[in-house]
Structures are given as C-alpha cells and as structure tokens.
Design an enzyme around this catalytic site. Structure first.
Site, PDB file in Angstrom:
ATOM      1  N   ARG A 105      -8.480  38.273  18.164  1.00 52.60           N
ATOM      2  CA  ARG A 105      -8.181  37.173  17.242  1.00 52.60           C
ATOM      3  C   ARG A 105      -7.965  37.719  15.832  1.00 52.60           C
ATOM      4  NH1 ARG A 105     -12.227  32.255  17.676  1.00 52.60           N
ATOM      5  NH2 ARG A 105     -10.589  31.289  16.415  1.00 52.60           N
ATOM      6  N   CYS A 138     -15.969  33.658  10.351  1.00 46.32           N
ATOM      7  CA  CYS A 138     -15.611  33.722  11.767  1.00 46.32           C
ATOM      8  C   CYS A 138     -14.532  32.683  12.014  1.00 46.32           C
ATOM      9  CB  CYS A 138     -16.842  33.504  12.646  1.00 46.32           C
ATOM     10  SG  CYS A 138     -17.663  31.918  12.363  1.00 46.32           S
TER      11      CYS A 138
END
Length: 277
Positions: free
Chosen positions: A174, A232
């Site tokens: 990611r 995050c």
C-alpha cells in the site's frame, strides 16, 4: 514510568482489580461483538471501535477521526471506568486495534493503561479460562481530558518530513502504491518512510524486545534529536507504532487522519514506489 505492557500471567494475578477492555476489530471484520460473546477474558467489557473510538465525519476527515471528547468520556463511563483505575486492553491478535484505545485513554489522562502483550491468544495459550456472553459493569465516573498527546493535522503532516521522520505503518504494497483496497488513491505522503506495523511484533504476536524495536526504528532514521510521527490507513494501527516507538524510548506524534484523510484531498500529492519522496 507506568508500564505499557502486561503479560497474561500478570493480568491473571490482578484480574479482579483492573478494568479489562476487549477491542476486537479488523478491517475485514469490524464488528467483533459476536467473537467477544463467544469467549473473552473474564470481566472484559466489549468496546466498539467504529462507534466508540472514532466519530463519523466527512470523507475529508478520514475514516476514523478522533472521537469527540465528551462522547469518549460517556463511552468510558459505560465501560465502568473510574478515576484511578488501571485499564488493560486487548484484541483478537497483535493489539493492532487495542492500541487505539491505549492511545486515546493515555491521551485523555488515564495514567495506567496497559496492553495485554500477545492479546487474547496469549491468554488462551496460557490456559486461562474465557467467559461467554455480555458483561454488565456498574457505570463509571471517570473524567477524561483529551488532547494531551502530540497530534498532527494534514498540514503539519505534509511539513513533517522536512525536519522529522514520518513513518507509514501500512503494509509495504500500500505504501508503494501497488494496491489500495480502501481509500480513493494509492501511494504515500511524500517524504514518509515505510514502516509496516506487523514488523513491531514477534511471531507469537507479542511486541519485539525493546532493544530490537530501537534497532528497527534507528535503521529507519529515527533518533533522539529528530521528531518522529506515525500514520496508517485511518489512524488505528498507527497507534500501534506509537506504542512501539514509546517502548523504544522515543516520543512520537500521531497523525489521526492518516492516508484516508490525505487521499480524500485531491490537491495533496501522492508518492509511489519504495523511495520516500
């Protein structure tokens, strides 16, 4: 300094004297209540991450904005929390969700908040019993005073890599922009360093020893003379990296909006690949 972690054996020894919170949540299975009802640490109260540890705002705020302080206090009283209580928090594995509760309560002035190291699997592996069904604690009277911890907004997150180390706690793919299963854009904040949350843990789901955590973060550029912060996907698992950094002796900040906020602002650039910039 108040300890951050508590072992299953230590918890078992003090169980009747502490308030235990079960925060089972994952991105794939956000409702952990059914699993909680099937088995939890005796006396543990279920905490719903989506409704009690976050508020619901516009997409531009991110997927898990910090809860309103008054709402968090109301939730904490519903968990039976009183001033002066020791709170022990765990989840279904790794404490990736439980760390959010640890951060919120510590930020709000609860002095003694601990994570069950190894989470629920550590409890069951030790052979300790589970309770089933709901728990009904007496209503608590705790007074919370949030916003004591270092927090970044979207503008300070953008500037942070200029003088500090901004850690991206998502999975490497990611960060590199190879996939994005949840948010509207792939990539990472320019200047951020990839630091997957999973690397904070040993194979059994406990935190790495302090010296190994310190080695890990030092290798990523973290040092005592540079500020450090973590983000995050939505500000949940970044709290886990804040825990790990704190264990390693650093004083980290948290960017709660994280990538889910950044990606919903089209004017903010997205970097891809393994390089920070």
């Amino acid at each position: 300094m108040v300890p951050i972690l508590i072992s299953a054996a230590e918890l078992h020894a003090v169980l009747p004297t502490v308030r235990v919170l079960d925060v089972r949540w994952t991105l794939a299975v956000p409702d952990g209540r059914p699993a909680y009802l099937e088995g939890h640490v005796p006396g543990a109260v279920y905490v719903d991450l989506d409704s009690e540890l976050a508020r619901h705002g516009a997409p531009e705020d991110g997927r898990h904005p910090l809860p309103d302080p008054a709402d968090l206090q109301e939730s904490a009283r519903g968990w039976g929390l009183d001033d002066g209580d020791t709170a022990v928090v765990y989840d279904g594995g790794g404490n990736l969700a439980a760390a959010r509760t640890w951060w919120l309560l510590r930020d709000a002035g609860v002095a003694d908040v601990r994570l069950l190291d190894g989470a629920l699997p550590a409890w069951t592996a030790a052979g300790y019993p589970l309770a089933t069904g709901p728990e009904h604690p007496a209503r608590g009277s705790v007074t919370l005073r949030p916003r004591r911890s270092a927090v970044l907004d979207i503008d300070s997150a953008a500037r942070f890599p200029d003088g500090g180390v901004l850690l991206d706690a998502r999975a490497g793919e990611r960060y590199r922009g190879e996939t994005e299963p949840v948010d509207p854009r792939a990539g990472h904040i320019p200047g951020a360093v990839s630091a997957p949350t999973s690397d904070n843990l040993a194979g059994d789901g406990t935190f790495l020893p302090v010296d190994r955590l310190r080695e890990r973060f030092t290798a990523l550029g973290v040092s005592a003379d540079r500020p450090v912060a973590a983000y995050c996907g939505s500000g949940v698992t970044a709290a886990h990296t804040v825990v790990a950094l704190t264990l390693a002796g650093f004083e980290p900040a948290l960017y709660p909006g994280s990538w889910s906020q950044w990606a919903n602002h089209p004017d903010r650039p997205a970097a891809t690949g393994q390089a920070p910039a």
